[in-house]
Scaffold this active site. Structure first.
Site, PDB file in Angstrom:
ATOM      1  N   ILE A 295      -5.215  26.635  23.861  1.00 34.80           N
ATOM      2  CA  ILE A 295      -6.109  27.706  24.614  1.00 34.80           C
ATOM      3  C   ILE A 295      -6.773  28.842  23.950  1.00 34.80           C
ATOM      4  O   ILE A 295      -7.652  29.289  24.586  1.00 34.80           O
ATOM      5  CB  ILE A 295      -5.167  28.488  25.667  1.00 34.80           C
ATOM      6  CG1 ILE A 295      -3.953  29.057  24.753  1.00 34.80           C
ATOM      7  CG2 ILE A 295      -4.486  27.278  26.593  1.00 34.80           C
ATOM      8  CD1 ILE A 295      -2.903  29.816  25.796  1.00 34.80           C
ATOM      9  N   GLU A 297      -8.412  30.409  19.970  1.00 35.11           N
ATOM     10  CA  GLU A 297      -8.508  30.592  18.625  1.00 35.11           C
ATOM     11  C   GLU A 297      -9.163  31.884  18.211  1.00 35.11           C
ATOM     12  O   GLU A 297     -10.296  32.102  18.513  1.00 35.11           O
ATOM     13  CB  GLU A 297      -9.267  29.363  18.011  1.00 35.11           C
ATOM     14  CG  GLU A 297      -9.533  29.242  16.531  1.00 35.11           C
ATOM     15  CD  GLU A 297     -10.334  28.298  15.917  1.00 35.11           C
ATOM     16  OE1 GLU A 297     -10.951  27.478  16.773  1.00 35.11           O
ATOM     17  OE2 GLU A 297     -10.471  28.128  14.774  1.00 35.11           O
ATOM     18  N   SER A 298      -8.471  32.473  17.357  1.00 34.74           N
ATOM     19  CA  SER A 298      -9.131  33.669  16.577  1.00 34.74           C
ATOM     20  C   SER A 298      -9.318  33.378  15.068  1.00 34.74           C
ATOM     21  O   SER A 298      -9.185  32.335  14.713  1.00 34.74           O
ATOM     22  CB  SER A 298      -8.157  34.949  16.894  1.00 34.74           C
ATOM     23  OG  SER A 298      -6.940  34.700  16.204  1.00 34.74           O
ATOM     24  N   ASP A 299      -9.715  34.692  14.583  1.00 29.53           N
ATOM     25  CA  ASP A 299      -9.917  34.519  13.181  1.00 29.53           C
ATOM     26  C   ASP A 299      -8.861  34.041  12.203  1.00 29.53           C
ATOM     27  O   ASP A 299      -8.955  33.602  11.120  1.00 29.53           O
ATOM     28  CB  ASP A 299     -10.396  35.852  12.674  1.00 29.53           C
ATOM     29  CG  ASP A 299     -11.804  36.327  13.284  1.00 29.53           C
ATOM     30  OD1 ASP A 299     -12.345  35.293  13.653  1.00 29.53           O
ATOM     31  OD2 ASP A 299     -12.319  37.410  13.008  1.00 29.53           O
ATOM     32  N   PHE A 302      -4.261  30.353  15.897  1.00 30.11           N
ATOM     33  CA  PHE A 302      -4.415  29.293  16.885  1.00 30.11           C
ATOM     34  C   PHE A 302      -3.216  29.800  18.265  1.00 30.11           C
ATOM     35  O   PHE A 302      -2.070  30.090  17.774  1.00 30.11           O
ATOM     36  CB  PHE A 302      -4.113  27.790  16.611  1.00 30.11           C
ATOM     37  CG  PHE A 302      -5.313  27.506  15.712  1.00 30.11           C
ATOM     38  CD1 PHE A 302      -6.604  27.029  16.270  1.00 30.11           C
ATOM     39  CD2 PHE A 302      -5.239  27.494  14.488  1.00 30.11           C
ATOM     40  CE1 PHE A 302      -7.479  26.603  15.742  1.00 30.11           C
ATOM     41  CE2 PHE A 302      -6.340  26.773  13.636  1.00 30.11           C
ATOM     42  CZ  PHE A 302      -7.357  26.557  14.248  1.00 30.11           C
ATOM     43  N   LYS A 320       2.001  30.850  19.077  1.00 28.84           N
ATOM     44  CA  LYS A 320       0.875  31.134  18.348  1.00 28.84           C
ATOM     45  C   LYS A 320       1.178  30.820  16.899  1.00 28.84           C
ATOM     46  O   LYS A 320       2.082  31.223  16.344  1.00 28.84           O
ATOM     47  CB  LYS A 320       0.878  32.861  18.428  1.00 28.84           C
ATOM     48  CG  LYS A 320      -0.138  33.451  17.534  1.00 28.84           C
ATOM     49  CD  LYS A 320      -0.031  34.894  17.725  1.00 28.84           C
ATOM     50  CE  LYS A 320      -0.761  35.869  16.882  1.00 28.84           C
ATOM     51  NZ  LYS A 320      -0.820  37.150  17.168  1.00 28.84           N
ATOM     52  N   ASP A 417      -3.770  48.541  17.761  1.00 30.20           N
ATOM     53  CA  ASP A 417      -4.810  47.611  18.665  1.00 30.20           C
ATOM     54  C   ASP A 417      -4.453  47.430  19.865  1.00 30.20           C
ATOM     55  O   ASP A 417      -4.444  46.284  20.613  1.00 30.20           O
ATOM     56  CB  ASP A 417      -4.856  46.261  17.901  1.00 30.20           C
ATOM     57  CG  ASP A 417      -5.991  45.306  18.160  1.00 30.20           C
ATOM     58  OD1 ASP A 417      -6.928  46.031  18.439  1.00 30.20           O
ATOM     59  OD2 ASP A 417      -5.749  44.164  17.912  1.00 30.20           O
TER      60      ASP A 417
END
Length: 581
Positions: A295, A297-299, A302, A320, A417
């Site tokens: 669903i 994907e980041s740096d 997944f 994750k 964050d």
């Protein structure tokens, strides 16, 4: 702030009308010049029940365009993905509207038709709303994106940050053919991404070939490198951008051989075995769970949507996976620290719960509770297309997120964050704080270099690497300002600097937003005034002037919310009293 600085101009807007199919004749539209959606007078609301129907936009052909009214693209309708629909409107699905399905535009306009040549009426006092400031509202941003393919934020000047670059991990890409590379160097008005998808004489027509994706790069020997050196910032990928090319001449290719290459040099930092490793860990997930679906994907990770393997007790989770390659840049200790912090926070109901953790092929997997209603950023974007959120709902969201931060700070951790996209919405409409990838323990070592989203980052982090609890309070305050005012917070530029210096002149006044409506109760005005005062204290430029999470929870307003709130955070509820015993 320099008085000569030019304020960004709000783009021209044109009229938009809403229509609900099967409810009204399409030749009799309700427009924005009608009465607003909310009638705050108690006891005078009509209890009407309307069948749910499809929300569509249309623009009557016989209506003149106005520069003062926002317009939605009639080719696309708003799609609300949040399943808690009744939390968006008053009294569940628009019951109590003065006119059924008449949405407020946020502007109190006269009924006369005006155009760009109409002189300004100086005697009439203009309403101060979120649509009249230098900052874009969520609705204006949506209209601007529909009319322009490029991101309007990208044209703003860069904001100085302490990081010089940000490496983005990508799967291995197919190399460009020599013909494509040469044409990209010669043709100045060619989009590399579009051209790579054209049919070439020597291209492979197989369906298994990979599509070319741009990777972070620098144009050596050009002005791109000089700009990178002059302005330290989080650099965005630099690519060839221009109008799309529909045809080209093959005979022009040989002449480009003598040209000096100045096009971007694409570098791949991933190994060739990444796809095989991905098959390994997905096979491991399919052994543990069923219905494994990627669903996000980041740096550095997944995210998969999975369900338990026992059908009678099927439960949905989110897994994750922290990328192994990401540990080369962030350190494996950062991943282990995220796991350790989540395990310590399992007792907090306003933090995403960690169900299980394991390691496979040097990749760390986190099994988390699934929040069905997505994140707060999506909810605010969808709601912002229709109306501004009422202050009481913002107070409820602030109360829940403050409890989450207070629990984190009591354990001597900081999140670093906090932003709407990291706030998840549960099935019943409550909030949970997630994504602890930057979280760390206090005191933060001077050798640690952590930086969150530049839209919500505190000024002391960029100025002096001062990582502390006030930084979380600042980011939470900016997030609530975005929710309360329905503006798009700047990523950089003049407006970004103004917010960090305590200048709120271009933000809409919450009291004026309420007074633009008719029959507003005095308690609602007090609720908005106290909220605005608190948010300005939370985003004060000086660290010592901001309240702590314990100070926030001890406020009379927070105590009132905890005692009188009957519904979830994002659900609308009306109260006839405010701070009254």
């Amino acid at each position: 702030m320099d008085s000569s600085t030019t304020i960004p101009i709000t783009p021209t807007r044109t009229p938009c009308f809403f229509n609900i199919s099967s409810s009204f004749n399409e030749h009799s539209p309700l427009n924005f010049y009608d009465e607003p959606i909310y009638n705050f007078s108690s006891g005078h609301e009509e209890n009407q029940s309307h069948k749910s129907s499809k929300l569509t936009f249309f623009k009557p052909s016989n209506t003149k365009r106005s520069p003062h009214t926002p317009m939605q693209n009639n080719a696309k309708a708003i799609r609300l993905s949040t399943t808690v629909r009744h939390g968006i409107f008053k009294n569940s699905d628009l019951d109590g509207c003065s006119k059924p399905f008449a949405f407020s535009s946020g502007l109190k306009l006269s009924k006369k038709i005006v155009d760009a040549s109409t002189p300004i009426d100086l005697k009439r006092k203009r309403a101060v709303t979120s649509l009249s400031t230098g900052l874009l509202s969520k609705r204006e941003k949506w209209s601007l994106w529909e009319g322009n393919l490029t991101n309007p934020r990208s044209e703003q000047p860069h904001t100085p940050c302490k990081k010089g670059t940000k490496i983005k991990l990508k799967p291995p890409q197919s190399p460009l053919s020599p013909t494509t590379s040469l044409l990209a160097r010669k043709c100045k008005h060619i989009d590399l991404d579009t051209f790579s998808r054209l049919d070439h004489p020597n291209s492979d027509s197989s369906d298994e070939t990979f599509e070319m994706e741009e990777l972070p790069s620098l144009s050596y020997g050009s002005e791109d490198l000089l700009e990178f050196c002059e302005t330290p910032c989080k650099s965005q990928p630099i690519f060839l951008s221009s109008s799309h090319v529909n045809n080209w001449d093959e005979k022009d290719v040989p002449s480009s051989l003598s040209w000096t290459p100045t096009s971007p040099i694409f570098l791949n930092i991933n190994s060739a075995d990444d796809y095989e490793e991905e098959e390994d860990w997905t096979s491991d997930l399919r052994i543990r769970f069923q219905q494994v679906k990627p669903i996000h994907e980041s740096d550095f990770s997944f995210v998969y949507h999975v369900s338990s393997i026992n059908p009678p007790t099927e439960t949905v989770y989110v897994v994750k996976m922290l990328k192994k390659n990401a540990a080369k840049f962030t350190g494996k200790e950062r991943h282990l620290q995220e796991v350790s912090i989540l395990q310590r926070l399992q007792a907090c109901p306003f933090v995403v719960n960690l169900v299980n953790v394991w390691s496979y092929n040097d990749n760390i997997f986190l099994q988390l509770d699934y929040c069905e209603n997505g994140d707060l950023s999506l909810f605010l974007s969808e709601l912002g297309l229709l109306q501004v959120m009422d202050p009481f709902r913002v107070w409820k969201m602030l109360f829940q997120l403050t409890q989450a931060l207070n629990f984190i700070h009591l354990l001597e951790f900081v999140h670093l964050d906090v932003k709407p996209s990291n706030v998840l919405i549960t099935r019943d409409g409550n909030l949970k704080l997630g994504d602890f990838g930057l979280a760390t323990s206090l005191p933060v070592s001077s050798m640690v270099d952590l930086e969150g989203d530049r839209v919500y980052i505190a000024p002391e982090i960029l100025a002096s690497h001062n990582y502390g609890k006030p930084a979380d309070v600042y980011s939470l305050g900016l997030s609530m300002i975005e929710a309360a005012t329905n503006v798009v917070l700047p990523e950089n530029g003049v407006e970004w600097q103004r917010l960090r210096s305590g200048d709120y002149s271009n933000l809409p006044n919450l009291k004026d937003l309420l007074l633009s409506k008719e029959k507003v109760q005095i308690n609602k005005v007090r609720c908005a005034e106290s909220l605005q005062c608190l948010l300005q204290r939370m985003t004060h430029p000086y660290v010592d002037c901001r309240p702590t999470t314990q100070d926030l929870l001890a406020m009379p307003e927070m105590i009132f919310i905890s005692e009188h709130s009957q519904k979830a955070a994002i659900i609308y509820e009306d109260h006839n009293s405010w701070l009254e015993t």
